[in-house]
Design an enzyme around this catalytic site. Structure first.
Site, PDB file in Angstrom:
ATOM      1  NE  ARG A  52      -3.331   1.425   3.737  1.00 36.49           N
ATOM      2  CZ  ARG A  52      -3.625   1.105   4.548  1.00 36.49           C
ATOM      3  NH1 ARG A  52      -4.566   0.642   4.813  1.00 36.49           N
ATOM      4  NH2 ARG A  52      -2.813   1.004   5.649  1.00 36.49           N
ATOM      5  NE  ARG A 105      10.457  20.185 -12.917  1.00 35.64           N
ATOM      6  CZ  ARG A 105       9.171  20.819 -13.791  1.00 35.64           C
ATOM      7  NH1 ARG A 105       9.535  20.457 -15.314  1.00 35.64           N
ATOM      8  NH2 ARG A 105       9.157  21.962 -13.698  1.00 35.64           N
ATOM      9  CE  LYS A 151      -2.000   4.316   6.604  1.00 39.45           C
ATOM     10  NZ  LYS A 151      -3.066   5.585   7.571  1.00 39.45           N
ATOM     11  CD  GLU A 184     -11.465   6.379   5.636  1.00 36.57           C
ATOM     12  OE1 GLU A 184     -10.958   5.550   5.684  1.00 36.57           O
ATOM     13  OE2 GLU A 184     -11.148   7.197   4.730  1.00 36.57           O
TER      14      GLU A 184
HETATM   15  N1  PXG Z   1      -9.102   5.199   7.316  1.00 38.00           N
HETATM   16  C1  PXG Z   1      -8.117   6.219   7.556  1.00 38.00           C
HETATM   17  C2  PXG Z   1      -8.454   7.093   7.068  1.00 38.00           C
HETATM   18  C3  PXG Z   1      -7.072   5.367   8.190  1.00 38.00           C
HETATM   19  O1  PXG Z   1      -6.176   6.673   8.661  1.00 38.00           O
HETATM   20  C4  PXG Z   1      -7.858   3.654   8.300  1.00 38.00           C
HETATM   21  C5  PXG Z   1      -8.965   3.922   7.642  1.00 38.00           C
HETATM   22  C6  PXG Z   1      -7.810   1.646   8.730  1.00 38.00           C
HETATM   23  O2  PXG Z   1      -6.666   1.797   8.022  1.00 38.00           O
HETATM   24  P1  PXG Z   1      -5.383   0.527   8.042  1.00 38.00           P
HETATM   25  O3  PXG Z   1      -4.466  -0.215   7.233  1.00 38.00           O
HETATM   26  O4  PXG Z   1      -4.787   0.577   9.748  1.00 38.00           O
HETATM   27  O5  PXG Z   1      -6.692  -0.928   8.939  1.00 38.00           O
HETATM   28  C7  PXG Z   1      -6.418   4.363   8.817  1.00 38.00           C
HETATM   29  C8  PXG Z   1      -5.102   4.590   9.729  1.00 38.00           C
HETATM   30  C9  PXG Z   1      -2.368   6.943  13.708  1.00 38.00           C
HETATM   31  C10 PXG Z   1      -2.711   5.776  13.305  1.00 38.00           C
HETATM   32  O6  PXG Z   1      -0.859   7.520  13.749  1.00 38.00           O
HETATM   33  C11 PXG Z   1      -3.874   5.882  12.068  1.00 38.00           C
HETATM   34  C12 PXG Z   1      -4.100   5.218  11.068  1.00 38.00           C
HETATM   35  C13 PXG Z   1      -3.282   3.577  11.612  1.00 38.00           C
HETATM   36  C14 PXG Z   1      -2.735   3.501  12.326  1.00 38.00           C
HETATM   37  C15 PXG Z   1      -2.026   4.791  12.804  1.00 38.00           C
HETATM   38  O7  PXG Z   1      -3.272   7.409  13.787  1.00 38.00           O
HETATM   39  N2  PXG Z   1      -4.982   5.024   9.948  1.00 38.00           N
END
Ligand code: PXG
Length: 290
Positions: A52, A105, A151, A184
């Site tokens: 990812r 760049r 992300k 979400e």
């Molecule tokens: N939606 C969003 C917008 C996220 O940022 C998830 C869903 C869940 O995805 P995963 O792949 O983790 O199941 C995320 C994940 C933090 C932190 O430090 C944020 C995330 C994951 C770990 C730590 O705030 N976001």
């Protein structure tokens, strides 16, 4: 020895781990990241996180100079150096050092940073009693402008929603798409349970395709439940039998009310508890060993 942070192939004490103020990650949020967890010396779904990360980087035309294999090695080596059994891993790739102008760049090399730290679990009480969440007016970024599947280091959309939740006395916000469908939460995906099916919004609506979300869907299928990706409205949340969130930080957490409207009977649901239990089992055995 103080905690060691990996930056571009070198290790630095936590206090000395610094990057340039001319890095476009800081100047423009130009970069990508991953949040990963290790349980008992097993990195959960590491390959999926690395895939990812590279996909996010590709989405912003950011070239990562090292291979996926070397990136995995950097994560594992950093965990080993810090002798962490359970850890939270923050992997960051920024556009790198440039000048005061947007032009990517000007940035010759992407910066790669691996931070490993102790994880801060939500209090156990939250998993027993469930969480209350609130819907917020700030919509999730429209995917045509900035796809949430990238992300990226630009998390202000989520932070604005988080502020709205906090200002109203809640820890987590439910965000909607600009058209008003359930998207979400600020750092978690959402599921409902309805008539023995588990349902979560489809990624094409503009949400992050969570790795914990995928794990919950696999578990649901193994438990013989119907697993669906479907468009949801506020009404579907209000009338759900159960609701839960998934994310690397939160793992799987039951949601028992939304802006004080009770979901189901106001207690963590039976199916949610089963999925939580299976998820905990999975994290104990599934992962890259170090
Ligand atoms: N939606 C969003 C917008 C996220 O940022 C998830 C869903 C869940 O995805 P995963 O792949 O983790 O199941 C995320 C994940 C933090 C932190 O430090 C944020 C995330 C994951 C770990 C730590 O705030 N976001």
């Amino acid at each position: 020895m103080s905690r060691q942070v990996y930056i571009n192939g070198e290790y630095f004490d936590k206090q000395e781990a610094k990057i340039s103020v001319f890095d476009h990650g800081l100047l423009y949020g130009d970069g990508v990241f991953e949040g990963i967890r290790a349980y008992n010396r097993l990195v959960f779904r590491l390959v999926q996180h690395i895939d990812r990360l590279y996909e996010s980087a590709h989405g912003i035309m950011l070239k990562i100079a090292i291979s996926k294999k070397d990136m995995i090695k950097a994560v594992i080596d950093t965990l080993k150096i810090n002798n962490l059994d359970d850890a939270y891993i923050r992997l960051i790739v920024t556009r790198g050092i440039g000048d005061l102008g947007l032009d990517p760049r000007k940035c010759k090399d992407a910066s790669i940073i691996v931070i490993t730290d102790k994880i801060q679990l939500y209090p156990e009480k939250l998993y027993k009693d469930g969480l209350g969440i609130i819907t917020v007016p700030t919509p999730r970024n429209i995917p045509e402008a900035l796809n949430p599947q990238i992300k990226s280091l630009n998390y202000l959309n989520n932070i604005l929603a988080k502020i709205e939740a906090i200002n109203n006395g809640y820890e987590e916000a439910l965000m909607f798409t600009a058209s008003g469908y359930v998207a979400e939460c600020t750092g978690d995906n959402i599921f409902i349970v309805k008539d023995n099916a588990i349902i979560t919004p489809p990624a094409y609506l503009g949400i992050l395709k969570g790795i914990t979300r995928a794990a919950a869907m696999d578990i649901g299928k193994k438990l013989g439940l119907e697993v669906k990706e479907d468009v949801l409205t506020r009404h579907n949340i209000f009338t759900a039998d159960e609701c839960f969130l998934t994310g690397t930080a939160a793992e799987i957490v039951p949601v028992v009310n939304i802006e004080k409207r009770i979901i189901g009977d106001g207690r963590p649901g039976k199916i949610t508890l089963k999925i939580m239990k299976e998820f905990r089992k999975l994290t104990k055995k599934d992962g890259v060993k170090y």
